[in-house]
Write a protein that holds these residues in place. Structure first.
Motif, PDB file in Angstrom:
ATOM      1  N   ALA A   1      64.212 -16.185   7.453  1.00  0.00           N
ATOM      2  CA  ALA A   1      64.623 -17.496   6.949  1.00  0.00           C
ATOM      3  C   ALA A   1      65.580 -18.187   7.921  1.00  0.00           C
ATOM      4  CB  ALA A   1      65.272 -17.352   5.580  1.00  0.00           C
ATOM      5  N   LEU A   2      66.425 -17.398   8.593  1.00  0.00           N
ATOM      6  CA  LEU A   2      67.378 -17.951   9.558  1.00  0.00           C
ATOM      7  C   LEU A   2      66.750 -18.148  10.945  1.00  0.00           C
ATOM      8  CD1 LEU A   2      70.511 -15.813   8.584  1.00  0.00           C
ATOM      9  CD2 LEU A   2      70.145 -18.249   8.114  1.00  0.00           C
ATOM     10  N   LYS A   3      65.462 -17.790  11.075  1.00  0.00           N
ATOM     11  CA  LYS A   3      64.721 -17.915  12.325  1.00  0.00           C
ATOM     12  C   LYS A   3      65.317 -17.068  13.449  1.00  0.00           C
ATOM     13  CE  LYS A   3      62.970 -22.500  11.160  1.00  0.00           C
ATOM     14  NZ  LYS A   3      62.800 -23.908  11.562  1.00  0.00           N
ATOM     15  N   GLN A   4      65.940 -15.968  13.047  1.00  0.00           N
ATOM     16  CA  GLN A   4      66.451 -15.032  14.044  1.00  0.00           C
ATOM     17  C   GLN A   4      65.343 -14.143  14.579  1.00  0.00           C
ATOM     18  OE1 GLN A   4      69.461 -13.117  11.670  1.00  0.00           O
ATOM     19  NE2 GLN A   4      71.060 -14.540  12.331  1.00  0.00           N
ATOM     20  N   VAL A   5      64.342 -13.887  13.733  1.00  0.00           N
ATOM     21  CA  VAL A   5      63.144 -13.150  14.126  1.00  0.00           C
ATOM     22  C   VAL A   5      61.944 -13.866  13.522  1.00  0.00           C
ATOM     23  CG1 VAL A   5      64.317 -10.916  14.283  1.00  0.00           C
ATOM     24  CG2 VAL A   5      63.231 -11.610  12.133  1.00  0.00           C
TER      25      VAL A   5
ATOM     26  N   VAL B   1      59.029  -9.779  15.508  1.00  0.00           N
ATOM     27  CA  VAL B   1      59.198  -9.981  16.945  1.00  0.00           C
ATOM     28  C   VAL B   1      60.336 -10.977  17.179  1.00  0.00           C
ATOM     29  CG1 VAL B   1      56.730  -9.602  17.260  1.00  0.00           C
ATOM     30  CG2 VAL B   1      57.611 -11.945  17.147  1.00  0.00           C
ATOM     31  N   PRO B   2      60.901 -11.017  18.390  1.00  0.00           N
ATOM     32  CA  PRO B   2      61.914 -12.042  18.711  1.00  0.00           C
ATOM     33  C   PRO B   2      61.272 -13.430  18.711  1.00  0.00           C
ATOM     34  CG  PRO B   2      61.938 -10.242  20.299  1.00  0.00           C
ATOM     35  CD  PRO B   2      60.696 -10.074  19.496  1.00  0.00           C
ATOM     36  N   PRO B   3      62.049 -14.479  18.439  1.00  0.00           N
ATOM     37  CA  PRO B   3      61.485 -15.838  18.387  1.00  0.00           C
ATOM     38  C   PRO B   3      60.837 -16.292  19.696  1.00  0.00           C
ATOM     39  CG  PRO B   3      63.663 -15.791  17.385  1.00  0.00           C
ATOM     40  CD  PRO B   3      63.468 -14.461  18.049  1.00  0.00           C
ATOM     41  N   ASP B   4      61.306 -15.766  20.832  1.00  0.00           N
ATOM     42  CA  ASP B   4      60.766 -16.210  22.124  1.00  0.00           C
ATOM     43  C   ASP B   4      59.648 -15.305  22.632  1.00  0.00           C
ATOM     44  OD1 ASP B   4      62.305 -13.999  22.600  1.00  0.00           O
ATOM     45  OD2 ASP B   4      63.458 -14.860  24.267  1.00  0.00           O
ATOM     46  N   HIS B   5      59.155 -14.407  21.780  1.00  0.00           N
ATOM     47  CA  HIS B   5      58.082 -13.515  22.214  1.00  0.00           C
ATOM     48  C   HIS B   5      56.771 -14.298  22.332  1.00  0.00           C
ATOM     49  CE1 HIS B   5      55.222 -10.170  22.212  1.00  0.00           C
ATOM     50  NE2 HIS B   5      56.242  -9.402  22.586  1.00  0.00           N
ATOM     51  N   PRO B   6      55.906 -13.951  23.284  1.00  0.00           N
ATOM     52  CA  PRO B   6      54.641 -14.694  23.468  1.00  0.00           C
ATOM     53  C   PRO B   6      53.759 -14.780  22.223  1.00  0.00           C
ATOM     54  CG  PRO B   6      55.060 -13.298  25.356  1.00  0.00           C
ATOM     55  CD  PRO B   6      56.116 -12.957  24.346  1.00  0.00           C
ATOM     56  N   VAL B   7      53.826 -13.782  21.326  1.00  0.00           N
ATOM     57  CA  VAL B   7      52.956 -13.828  20.146  1.00  0.00           C
ATOM     58  C   VAL B   7      53.653 -14.465  18.946  1.00  0.00           C
ATOM     59  CG1 VAL B   7      51.719 -11.774  20.910  1.00  0.00           C
ATOM     60  CG2 VAL B   7      53.591 -11.539  19.256  1.00  0.00           C
ATOM     61  N   ALA B   8      54.913 -14.898  19.101  1.00  0.00           N
ATOM     62  CA  ALA B   8      55.691 -15.401  17.958  1.00  0.00           C
ATOM     63  C   ALA B   8      55.054 -16.625  17.317  1.00  0.00           C
ATOM     64  CB  ALA B   8      57.117 -15.715  18.392  1.00  0.00           C
ATOM     65  N   SER B   9      54.316 -17.408  18.094  1.00  0.00           N
ATOM     66  CA  SER B   9      53.713 -18.629  17.559  1.00  0.00           C
ATOM     67  C   SER B   9      52.275 -18.426  17.098  1.00  0.00           C
ATOM     68  CB  SER B   9      53.757 -19.737  18.616  1.00  0.00           C
ATOM     69  OG  SER B   9      53.046 -19.335  19.772  1.00  0.00           O
ATOM     70  N   ARG B  10      51.786 -17.224  17.176  1.00  0.00           N
ATOM     71  CA  ARG B  10      50.386 -16.965  16.832  1.00  0.00           C
ATOM     72  C   ARG B  10      50.198 -16.927  15.321  1.00  0.00           C
ATOM     73  NH1 ARG B  10      47.767 -13.802  20.772  1.00  0.00           N
ATOM     74  NH2 ARG B  10      46.087 -13.591  19.235  1.00  0.00           N
ATOM     75  N   ASP B  11      49.025 -17.364  14.867  1.00  0.00           N
ATOM     76  CA  ASP B  11      48.671 -17.278  13.451  1.00  0.00           C
ATOM     77  C   ASP B  11      48.289 -15.866  13.062  1.00  0.00           C
ATOM     78  OD1 ASP B  11      49.088 -19.987  13.058  1.00  0.00           O
ATOM     79  OD2 ASP B  11      47.022 -20.498  13.604  1.00  0.00           O
ATOM     80  N   GLU B  12      47.826 -15.099  14.040  1.00  0.00           N
ATOM     81  CA  GLU B  12      47.429 -13.710  13.788  1.00  0.00           C
ATOM     82  C   GLU B  12      47.328 -13.012  15.125  1.00  0.00           C
ATOM     83  OE1 GLU B  12      44.357 -11.945  10.672  1.00  0.00           O
ATOM     84  OE2 GLU B  12      43.317 -12.511  12.527  1.00  0.00           O
ATOM     85  N   VAL B  13      47.633 -11.711  15.111  1.00  0.00           N
ATOM     86  CA  VAL B  13      47.520 -10.924  16.333  1.00  0.00           C
ATOM     87  C   VAL B  13      46.869  -9.592  15.987  1.00  0.00           C
ATOM     88  CG1 VAL B  13      49.813  -9.901  16.090  1.00  0.00           C
ATOM     89  CG2 VAL B  13      48.778 -10.082  18.359  1.00  0.00           C
ATOM     90  N   SER B  14      46.069  -9.058  16.899  1.00  0.00           N
ATOM     91  CA  SER B  14      45.415  -7.766  16.677  1.00  0.00           C
ATOM     92  C   SER B  14      46.211  -6.662  17.361  1.00  0.00           C
ATOM     93  CB  SER B  14      43.988  -7.790  17.228  1.00  0.00           C
ATOM     94  OG  SER B  14      44.018  -7.881  18.657  1.00  0.00           O
ATOM     95  N   LEU B  15      46.013  -5.438  16.904  1.00  0.00           N
ATOM     96  CA  LEU B  15      46.704  -4.305  17.513  1.00  0.00           C
ATOM     97  C   LEU B  15      46.296  -4.125  18.967  1.00  0.00           C
ATOM     98  CD1 LEU B  15      46.681  -1.618  14.654  1.00  0.00           C
ATOM     99  CD2 LEU B  15      48.636  -2.902  15.533  1.00  0.00           C
ATOM    100  N   GLU B  16      45.034  -4.468  19.276  1.00  0.00           N
ATOM    101  CA  GLU B  16      44.561  -4.313  20.648  1.00  0.00           C
ATOM    102  C   GLU B  16      45.399  -5.144  21.624  1.00  0.00           C
ATOM    103  OE1 GLU B  16      42.703  -4.856  18.038  1.00  0.00           O
ATOM    104  OE2 GLU B  16      41.451  -3.061  17.910  1.00  0.00           O
ATOM    105  N   GLU B  17      45.917  -6.256  21.141  1.00  0.00           N
ATOM    106  CA  GLU B  17      46.724  -7.115  22.000  1.00  0.00           C
ATOM    107  C   GLU B  17      48.151  -6.589  22.172  1.00  0.00           C
ATOM    108  OE1 GLU B  17      45.825 -11.550  21.265  1.00  0.00           O
ATOM    109  OE2 GLU B  17      45.338 -10.563  19.364  1.00  0.00           O
ATOM    110  N   LEU B  18      48.509  -5.535  21.444  1.00  0.00           N
ATOM    111  CA  LEU B  18      49.886  -5.029  21.472  1.00  0.00           C
ATOM    112  C   LEU B  18      50.007  -3.668  22.148  1.00  0.00           C
ATOM    113  CD1 LEU B  18      50.862  -5.933  17.794  1.00  0.00           C
ATOM    114  CD2 LEU B  18      51.298  -7.274  19.864  1.00  0.00           C
ATOM    115  N   THR B  19      48.941  -3.246  22.829  1.00  0.00           N
ATOM    116  CA  THR B  19      48.957  -1.894  23.408  1.00  0.00           C
ATOM    117  C   THR B  19      50.019  -1.735  24.491  1.00  0.00           C
ATOM    118  OG1 THR B  19      47.207  -2.594  24.933  1.00  0.00           O
ATOM    119  CG2 THR B  19      46.529  -1.429  22.921  1.00  0.00           C
ATOM    120  N   GLN B  20      50.406  -2.804  25.142  1.00  0.00           N
ATOM    121  CA  GLN B  20      51.398  -2.706  26.207  1.00  0.00           C
ATOM    122  C   GLN B  20      52.806  -3.099  25.742  1.00  0.00           C
ATOM    123  OE1 GLN B  20      50.547  -1.301  29.128  1.00  0.00           O
ATOM    124  NE2 GLN B  20      48.545  -1.087  28.125  1.00  0.00           N
ATOM    125  N   GLU B  21      52.937  -3.430  24.483  1.00  0.00           N
ATOM    126  CA  GLU B  21      54.230  -3.848  23.961  1.00  0.00           C
ATOM    127  C   GLU B  21      55.137  -2.642  23.681  1.00  0.00           C
ATOM    128  OE1 GLU B  21      55.394  -6.826  23.669  1.00  0.00           O
ATOM    129  OE2 GLU B  21      53.557  -7.938  24.149  1.00  0.00           O
TER     130      GLU B  21
END
Length: 306
Positions: free
Chosen positions: A251-255, A170-190
């Motif tokens: 590693a470059l924190k681009q994603v 995901v992009p660094p500024d995406h809402p889930v970028a800082s999450r420790d884990e995400v479920s597929l259910e949370e990505l249905t609208q992505e």
């Protein structure tokens, strides 16, 4: 036409003497004479004029000399080519590689190999894994580096080299970028971006989605991993990529790679394949020694893996 006869003829022509030719060939003079007599009998021509101070080429001998030189040079080059292959000091190495392997794994292997064997010419043939398998079967390439799953074939030996996780990127500024884990259910609208949907790794992604009962919202279909990465960098969506293909950008924190729930088995296997019963050149063996070091494995090239 006997090669030994041509060799004796060439040395006599160059030294002007049967005796000196015998010395160069580590033969007795009668042995050299016998070879020339056999050659003259085969050609039906006298090749030398005997003179008090040595010998001189006849017209037939002069006509034969450049041809004899070419034949002997070709034989010398052939012997050198065989030696180069045996010692990995020259010759050609042909490798088949899956497309992503050629871009992300093979360069490091070949850098090591070329550092040790700089005179070896390397030819790389790329394609999908099943295409590389056919190149191996046809002996177009000596070895193949591909991905599982691969159709089974009785004449193909396969060695697992490594596994890598397929990551949610995901992009660094995406809402889930800082999450420790995400479920597929949370990505249905992505918005999801696909890479080459005919590739083996993307088939694994779609199989996993199906097993999880997930229907992604796909907004962009691309034909390469590099293009998909650029789209993620621009914030145009999310994608799933093998770790080796995106580790530099992470590693470059681009994603950002965000762990996916229940995705421990979403992995791609890298494998080495070769034709069963293959007789290995020294050059190919040298390449495979580098592969062993790279992946910390031991290959038994005289037997099939258990």
């Amino acid at each position: 036409m006997d090669v030994q006869g041509l060799e004796a003829f060439w040395w006599i022509a160059k030294t002007g003497s049967f005796n000196r030719a015998a010395e160069r060939l580590f033969l007795t003079q009668p042995s050299v004479t016998a070879r020339i007599q056999a050659l003259e009998k085969e050609l039906g021509q006298k090749l030398f004029e005997r003179r008090p101070r040595g010998v001189r080429l006849t017209d037939a001998g002069r006509a034969l000399l450049p041809h004899a030189e070419r034949v002997l040079q070709d034989i010398k080059r052939a012997r050198q080519a065989m030696l180069d292959l045996q010692t990995a000091s020259g010759g050609t190495l042909s490798v088949g590689s899956a497309l992503t392997t050629s871009a992300y794994l093979l360069p490091e292997i070949l850098t090591r190999f070329k550092a040790r064997h700089p005179k070896v010419e390397v030819l790389v043939h790329t394609g999908r894994s099943h295409q590389v398998q056919q190149l191996v079967l046809d002996d177009t390439v000596q070895v193949g580096l591909v991905h599982a799953p691969l159709p089974a074939h009785a004449d193909i030996v396969a060695y697992p080299l490594s596994e890598e996780q397929i990551l949610l990127v995901v992009p660094p500024d995406h809402p889930v970028a800082s999450r420790d884990e995400v479920s597929l259910e949370e990505l249905t609208q992505e918005s999801f971006i696909t890479t080459d949907r005919a590739s083996g790794y993307w088939a694994l992604v779609e199989q996993w989605w199906t097993s999880q009962g997930f229907v992604p919202h796909i907004t962009m279909e691309l034909d390469s991993i590099e293009a998909a990465k650029r789209m993620v960098l621009c914030g145009l969506g999310l994608t799933l990529l093998p770790q080796s293909t995106v580790q530099n950008e992470i590693a470059l924190k681009q994603v950002v790679a965000v762990p996916l729930k229940n995705s421990a088995n979403l992995r791609r296997q890298n494998i080495l394949i070769y034709r069963r019963g293959k007789i290995w050149s020294g050059t190919a063996r040298a390449f495979l020694r580098v592969v062993e070091e790279q992946f910390d494995i031991t290959l038994d090239l005289d037997d099939d893996p258990g």
